[in-house]
Design a protein around this motif. Structure first.
Motif, PDB file in Angstrom:
ATOM      1  N   VAL A 178      -1.702  -4.661  -5.482  1.00  0.00           N
ATOM      2  CA  VAL A 178      -1.444  -3.412  -5.263  1.00  0.00           C
ATOM      3  C   VAL A 178      -2.750  -2.671  -4.460  1.00  0.00           C
ATOM      4  N   ALA A 179      -2.407  -2.569  -3.429  1.00  0.00           N
ATOM      5  CA  ALA A 179      -3.677  -2.021  -2.063  1.00  0.00           C
ATOM      6  C   ALA A 179      -4.033  -0.176  -2.126  1.00  0.00           C
ATOM      7  N   THR A 180      -3.470   0.682  -2.886  1.00  0.00           N
ATOM      8  CA  THR A 180      -3.593   1.909  -3.502  1.00  0.00           C
ATOM      9  C   THR A 180      -3.756   2.803  -4.493  1.00  0.00           C
ATOM     10  N   VAL A 181      -4.781   3.218  -5.325  1.00  0.00           N
ATOM     11  CA  VAL A 181      -4.684   4.176  -6.414  1.00  0.00           C
ATOM     12  C   VAL A 181      -3.455   5.237  -6.639  1.00  0.00           C
ATOM     13  N   LEU A 182      -3.024   6.163  -5.122  1.00  0.00           N
ATOM     14  CA  LEU A 182      -2.297   6.785  -5.590  1.00  0.00           C
ATOM     15  C   LEU A 182      -0.749   6.332  -5.904  1.00  0.00           C
ATOM     16  N   LEU A 183      -0.436   6.513  -6.755  1.00  0.00           N
ATOM     17  CA  LEU A 183       0.974   5.970  -7.236  1.00  0.00           C
ATOM     18  C   LEU A 183       1.709   7.344  -7.739  1.00  0.00           C
ATOM     19  N   PRO A 184       3.051   6.731  -7.958  1.00  0.00           N
ATOM     20  CA  PRO A 184       4.145   8.376  -7.598  1.00  0.00           C
ATOM     21  C   PRO A 184       4.206   9.100  -8.854  1.00  0.00           C
ATOM     22  N   ARG A 236       1.304  -0.876  -0.379  1.00  0.00           N
ATOM     23  CA  ARG A 236       0.155  -0.250  -0.205  1.00  0.00           C
ATOM     24  C   ARG A 236       0.791   0.815   0.322  1.00  0.00           C
ATOM     25  N   ILE A 237       2.213   1.398  -0.263  1.00  0.00           N
ATOM     26  CA  ILE A 237       2.988   1.953  -0.185  1.00  0.00           C
ATOM     27  C   ILE A 237       3.393   2.766  -1.876  1.00  0.00           C
ATOM     28  N   PRO A 238       2.674   3.394  -2.005  1.00  0.00           N
ATOM     29  CA  PRO A 238       3.434   4.561  -3.238  1.00  0.00           C
ATOM     30  C   PRO A 238       4.459   3.847  -4.145  1.00  0.00           C
ATOM     31  N   GLU A 239       5.986   4.932  -3.012  1.00  0.00           N
ATOM     32  CA  GLU A 239       6.705   5.038  -3.504  1.00  0.00           C
ATOM     33  C   GLU A 239       7.218   3.354  -4.051  1.00  0.00           C
ATOM     34  N   GLU A 240       7.054   2.231  -3.353  1.00  0.00           N
ATOM     35  CA  GLU A 240       7.118   0.870  -2.981  1.00  0.00           C
ATOM     36  C   GLU A 240       6.921   0.599  -4.605  1.00  0.00           C
ATOM     37  N   ILE A 241       6.227   0.808  -5.225  1.00  0.00           N
ATOM     38  CA  ILE A 241       5.661  -0.076  -7.081  1.00  0.00           C
ATOM     39  C   ILE A 241       6.353   0.052  -7.960  1.00  0.00           C
ATOM     40  N   PRO A 242       7.478   1.217  -8.272  1.00  0.00           N
ATOM     41  CA  PRO A 242       7.895   0.771  -9.082  1.00  0.00           C
ATOM     42  C   PRO A 242       9.162  -0.448  -8.533  1.00  0.00           C
ATOM     43  N   VAL A 243       9.706  -0.501  -8.088  1.00  0.00           N
ATOM     44  CA  VAL A 243      10.152  -1.098  -7.814  1.00  0.00           C
ATOM     45  C   VAL A 243      10.195  -2.697  -7.609  1.00  0.00           C
ATOM     46  N   LYS A 301       3.725   4.600 -14.243  1.00  0.00           N
ATOM     47  CA  LYS A 301       2.178   4.217 -14.815  1.00  0.00           C
ATOM     48  C   LYS A 301       1.786   3.070 -14.160  1.00  0.00           C
ATOM     49  N   LEU A 302       1.245   2.226 -13.454  1.00  0.00           N
ATOM     50  CA  LEU A 302       1.226   0.621 -13.497  1.00  0.00           C
ATOM     51  C   LEU A 302       0.943  -0.421 -14.448  1.00  0.00           C
ATOM     52  N   ASP A 303       1.829  -1.159 -14.094  1.00  0.00           N
ATOM     53  CA  ASP A 303       1.584  -2.118 -15.080  1.00  0.00           C
ATOM     54  C   ASP A 303      -0.169  -2.923 -15.354  1.00  0.00           C
ATOM     55  N   PRO A 304      -1.019  -2.801 -16.407  1.00  0.00           N
ATOM     56  CA  PRO A 304      -2.557  -3.015 -15.959  1.00  0.00           C
ATOM     57  C   PRO A 304      -2.480  -4.194 -15.236  1.00  0.00           C
ATOM     58  N   HIS A 305      -1.475  -5.005 -15.682  1.00  0.00           N
ATOM     59  CA  HIS A 305      -1.750  -6.834 -14.925  1.00  0.00           C
ATOM     60  C   HIS A 305      -1.232  -7.033 -13.694  1.00  0.00           C
ATOM     61  N   TYR A 306      -1.563  -6.208 -12.966  1.00  0.00           N
ATOM     62  CA  TYR A 306      -1.366  -6.113 -10.904  1.00  0.00           C
ATOM     63  C   TYR A 306      -2.559  -5.817 -10.811  1.00  0.00           C
ATOM     64  N   PRO A 307      -2.959  -7.258  -9.809  1.00  0.00           N
ATOM     65  CA  PRO A 307      -4.383  -7.076  -8.901  1.00  0.00           C
ATOM     66  C   PRO A 307      -4.394  -6.052  -8.156  1.00  0.00           C
ATOM     67  N   THR A 308      -5.436  -4.819  -8.160  1.00  0.00           N
ATOM     68  CA  THR A 308      -5.037  -4.453  -7.455  1.00  0.00           C
ATOM     69  C   THR A 308      -6.960  -4.119  -6.986  1.00  0.00           C
ATOM     70  N   ILE A 309      -6.502  -3.343  -5.167  1.00  0.00           N
ATOM     71  CA  ILE A 309      -8.308  -2.911  -4.176  1.00  0.00           C
ATOM     72  C   ILE A 309      -8.417  -1.968  -4.421  1.00  0.00           C
ATOM     73  N   THR A 310      -9.188  -1.828  -4.699  1.00  0.00           N
ATOM     74  CA  THR A 310      -9.711  -0.363  -4.471  1.00  0.00           C
ATOM     75  C   THR A 310     -11.056  -0.541  -4.385  1.00  0.00           C
ATOM     76  N   SER A 311     -11.974   0.952  -3.723  1.00  0.00           N
ATOM     77  CA  SER A 311     -13.581   0.812  -3.464  1.00  0.00           C
ATOM     78  C   SER A 311     -13.734   1.498  -4.431  1.00  0.00           C
TER      79      SER A 311
END
Length: 389
Positions: free
Chosen positions: A84-90, A67-74, A94-104
């Motif tokens: 990925v449990a956040t919609v906030l991105l650095p 859920r930590i945006p800064e870690e997503i690129p790594v 751009k997040l690879d669309p293949h990754y599963p996400t948790i959203t409201s």
């Protein structure tokens, strides 16, 4: 002995959302014992560590929930299963669309909020969020769209582009003072709800008499630290944490691939506290009837019981209900009863039979038909979909 897969849980535990998500994940791990986990060390061990040093652990990892945006690129560079449990991105990432996400499910959240405000008798509804946070803007738009369908207009707070917390609180207070009263305000989160309550105090705006405030997430600590205590929409975060762990386990075992799966956080009900403890209805008999219906939510009352509690004729009461609430007395009784059933199904492990008995229904079939007529879904399906672990 076979080594268990090592999983990184990069989810903060300082807020109720993160704690509930981790609780759901731990429910899964206790039940199936599929992994060992890494978590960020406490600050008193290694200083104020904001994120993991991936270089030291990346070769051991087989899956991640972050859920930590800064870690997503790594994380994306590692190429291992991750959720990925956040919609906030650095910025610029751009997040690879293949990754599963948790959203409201913001549309469903908007519906719960509006339906609650209407049930409290409010004709004035407002929204207060953050101007530079995507999920806050999404919740605002969802509320505006649903409110428009019902014939309401949402009065939105437009935060300044740059301001200190103190300046923001002052501006919110000025905004609250000019809103038509009484008004119900949906905050984008419990933290924002706390801001609104603080701003109201400084501006001498009374809560809930003039402004009722409703948060989202039901962070018990924040809601109960607020004074008055903050009402909030409860989400099925714990259940979603369990589902995220299930999905990650399937991804690690090769039973499923990452295809952009979305795990939706669903609203369950409103946890009512002091900040919305008011009925914004001028008609005293209708307000009396609503209070009686809610007081007797666990009893099998009839329309005549409500009429007797008000002291006016049934015809007059029905007419005033239609005028003030656009629904009948029976519809209100059924709505309150169904909300009570739904809450017990979600919050407890009670059997349907026990719930039926405690609420005065004659049988499982009776309560099942009653619930499905209002919700369009069976009790079993509702518990499976929304019930906490």
């Amino acid at each position: 002995m076979h080594n268990l897969p090592r999983i990184l849980l990069s989810v903060e535990s300082s807020r109720g959302f993160g704690r509930d998500l981790l609780t759901g994940i731990s429910d899964f791990t206790r039940m199936y014992n599929p992994w060992t986990t890494y978590r960020k060390p406490p600050f008193f061990r290694y200083g104020n560590v904001d994120k993991f040093d991936f270089d030291t652990i990346k070769n051991d990892l087989e899956g991640i929930i972050t859920r930590i945006p800064e870690e997503i690129p790594v994380i994306q560079e590692l190429g291992i299963p991750a959720i990925v449990a956040t919609v906030l991105l650095p910025p610029g990432f751009k997040l690879d669309p293949h990754y599963p996400t948790i959203t409201s499910n913001n549309e469903a959240i908007a519906q719960v909020a509006m339906d609650y405000f209407i049930s409290q008798g409010f004709s004035n509804v407002a929204y207060c969020g953050f101007g530079d946070v995507s999920w806050s803007l999404q919740r605002r738009e969802a509320l505006k769209v649903y409110a428009k369908e019902l014939g309401y207009e949402i009065l939105c707070y437009d935060p300044p582009s740059e301001s200190s917390w103190e300046e923001d609180i002052q501006i919110i207070g000025d905004w609250l003072k000019v809103l038509p009263k009484p008004v119900a305000v949906l905050a984008c989160s419990d933290d924002r709800g706390e801001d609104i309550i603080q701003a109201a105090k400084l501006s001498r705006v009374r809560i809930p008499e003039e402004v009722a405030v409703l948060g989202i997430d039901d962070d018990n600590l924040i809601c109960n630290l607020s004074n008055p205590t903050l009402s909030s929409i409860v989400l099925n975060t714990q259940k979603t944490g369990f589902q995220a762990a299930e999905l990650l386990n399937r991804l690690i075992n090769g039973e499923e691939t990452m295809t952009g799966q979305r795990l939706l956080l669903q609203p369950l009900y409103v946890e009512a506290r002091q900040s919305t403890d008011i009925l914004a209805i001028e008609d005293p008999e209708v307000a009396c009837a609503l209070g009686f219906i809610r007081q007797k939510a666990r009893e099998a009352i009839q329309v005549q019981d409500v009429v007797d509690a008000t002291g006016i004729s049934r015809r007059v009461l029905e007419s005033r209900f239609r005028k003030n609430l656009n629904r009948s007395v029976l519809q209100e009784i059924r709505s309150v009863r169904v909300k009570t059933i739904a809450r017990m199904v979600c919050e407890t492990n009670m059997s349907i039979k026990s719930i039926a008995i405690s609420l005065g229904f004659t049988s499982i079939d009776h309560i099942s038909r009653y619930f499905k007529k209002e919700k369009g879904i069976s009790l079993h399906q509702y518990r499976q979909k929304y019930g906490q672990i």
